[in-house]
Design a protein around this motif. Structure first.
Motif, PDB file in Angstrom:
ATOM      1  N   ALA A  74      -0.718   3.530   8.521  1.00 47.20           N
ATOM      2  CA  ALA A  74       0.049   4.342   7.554  1.00 47.20           C
ATOM      3  C   ALA A  74       1.418   3.412   7.433  1.00 47.20           C
ATOM      4  CB  ALA A  74       0.584   5.398   7.932  1.00 47.20           C
ATOM      5  N   SER A  75       2.152   3.286   6.240  1.00 46.17           N
ATOM      6  CA  SER A  75       3.268   2.637   5.931  1.00 46.17           C
ATOM      7  C   SER A  75       3.975   3.035   4.634  1.00 46.17           C
ATOM      8  CB  SER A  75       3.024   1.158   6.009  1.00 46.17           C
ATOM      9  OG  SER A  75       2.478   0.676   5.108  1.00 46.17           O
ATOM     10  N   GLY A  76       5.328   2.815   4.426  1.00 45.15           N
ATOM     11  CA  GLY A  76       5.865   2.863   3.236  1.00 45.15           C
ATOM     12  C   GLY A  76       5.561   1.662   2.172  1.00 45.15           C
ATOM     13  N   TYR A  77       5.912   2.092   1.007  1.00 40.54           N
ATOM     14  CA  TYR A  77       5.883   1.134   0.331  1.00 40.54           C
ATOM     15  C   TYR A  77       4.457   0.548  -0.252  1.00 40.54           C
ATOM     16  CZ  TYR A  77      10.643   1.110   1.619  1.00 40.54           C
ATOM     17  OH  TYR A  77      11.861   1.443   2.354  1.00 40.54           O
ATOM     18  N   SER A  78       3.395   1.379  -0.092  1.00 37.96           N
ATOM     19  CA  SER A  78       2.068   0.975  -0.366  1.00 37.96           C
ATOM     20  C   SER A  78       1.456   1.763  -1.610  1.00 37.96           C
ATOM     21  CB  SER A  78       1.120   1.131   0.921  1.00 37.96           C
ATOM     22  OG  SER A  78       1.093   2.373   1.537  1.00 37.96           O
ATOM     23  N   PHE A  79       2.241   2.567  -2.387  1.00 35.04           N
ATOM     24  CA  PHE A  79       1.644   3.497  -3.094  1.00 35.04           C
ATOM     25  C   PHE A  79       1.051   2.695  -4.113  1.00 35.04           C
ATOM     26  CE2 PHE A  79       2.102   6.382  -6.923  1.00 35.04           C
ATOM     27  CZ  PHE A  79       1.378   7.179  -6.530  1.00 35.04           C
ATOM     28  N   TRP A  80       1.534   1.711  -4.913  1.00 39.22           N
ATOM     29  CA  TRP A  80       1.244   0.650  -5.682  1.00 39.22           C
ATOM     30  C   TRP A  80      -0.533   0.159  -5.339  1.00 39.22           C
ATOM     31  CZ3 TRP A  80      -0.438  -4.383  -5.047  1.00 39.22           C
ATOM     32  CH2 TRP A  80       0.301  -4.994  -3.874  1.00 39.22           C
ATOM     33  N   PHE A  81      -0.423   0.033  -4.046  1.00 39.52           N
ATOM     34  CA  PHE A  81      -1.730  -0.826  -3.600  1.00 39.52           C
ATOM     35  C   PHE A  81      -2.857   0.369  -3.391  1.00 39.52           C
ATOM     36  CE2 PHE A  81      -4.043  -1.784   0.226  1.00 39.52           C
ATOM     37  CZ  PHE A  81      -4.561  -3.062  -0.158  1.00 39.52           C
TER      38      PHE A  81
END
Length: 173
Positions: A57-64
């Motif tokens: 789990a991490s941030g900034y991966s919504f597009w991925f």
């Protein structure tokens, strides 16, 4: 063709990817850079629909996450602390992290966390933004009320009516 198991060590600018070929059992790896989304799409298009992609789990991966859903790949998001606790060696780097995630996927010991669907996440984001705007509006109204109290003008609670706004305009400040 059977589904692949794909492990991703995700970072802001790139990801280290390690995957297990289902037919040969061969482990392969690649570095995938994010500046060209079409390159990322082309890379993940090689995998069979339904393949499992595991990542911490991490941030900034919504597009991925949206990209994987479009391609028909299953995303399993793991709890970072639980993944780290299962690591035998404390020395780590991107390659080892990806291999460790793949090992957990193969052994069916991957510590998944629940994630809302992308559409739910968008809706939640819009609601959070609206709540923020309402709070900001309330803060400004309260600031304005405090200012006009200095001129002995008492305003009712709630939204400022048209009459209240006109009384404020007529004040000699």
């Amino acid at each position: 063709m059977r589904a692949h198991l794909i492990a991703v060590d995700f970072h802001c600018k790139y990801q280290k990817v390690v995957w297990l070929h289902p037919e040969t059992g061969e482990i392969q790896q690649a570095d995938v850079f994010h500046q060209e989304v079409e390159e990322v799409r082309r890379f993940y298009s090689q995998f069979t629909r339904g393949s499992v992609v595991g990542m911490e789990a991490s941030g900034y991966s919504f597009w991925f996450e949206q990209l994987l859903e479009e391609l028909g790949l299953q995303l399993w998001v793991g709890h970072p602390a639980a993944i780290a606790a299962k690591r035998s060696r404390k020395q780590k780097n991107d390659q080892r992290d990806a291999e460790h995630i793949l090992d957990l996927l193969v052994r069916e010991d991957f510590p998944r966390v629940w994630r809302p669907r992308p559409q739910q996440r968008v809706e939640r984001s819009v609601i959070r933004y609206r709540v923020k705007l309402v709070r900001e509006r309330t803060r400004w109204i309260n600031t304005l009320r405090a200012q006009v109290y200095n001129f002995n003008l008492l305003l009712r609670r709630g939204k400022l009516s048209r009459a209240s706004r006109e009384r404020i305009r007529q004040l000699q400040m």
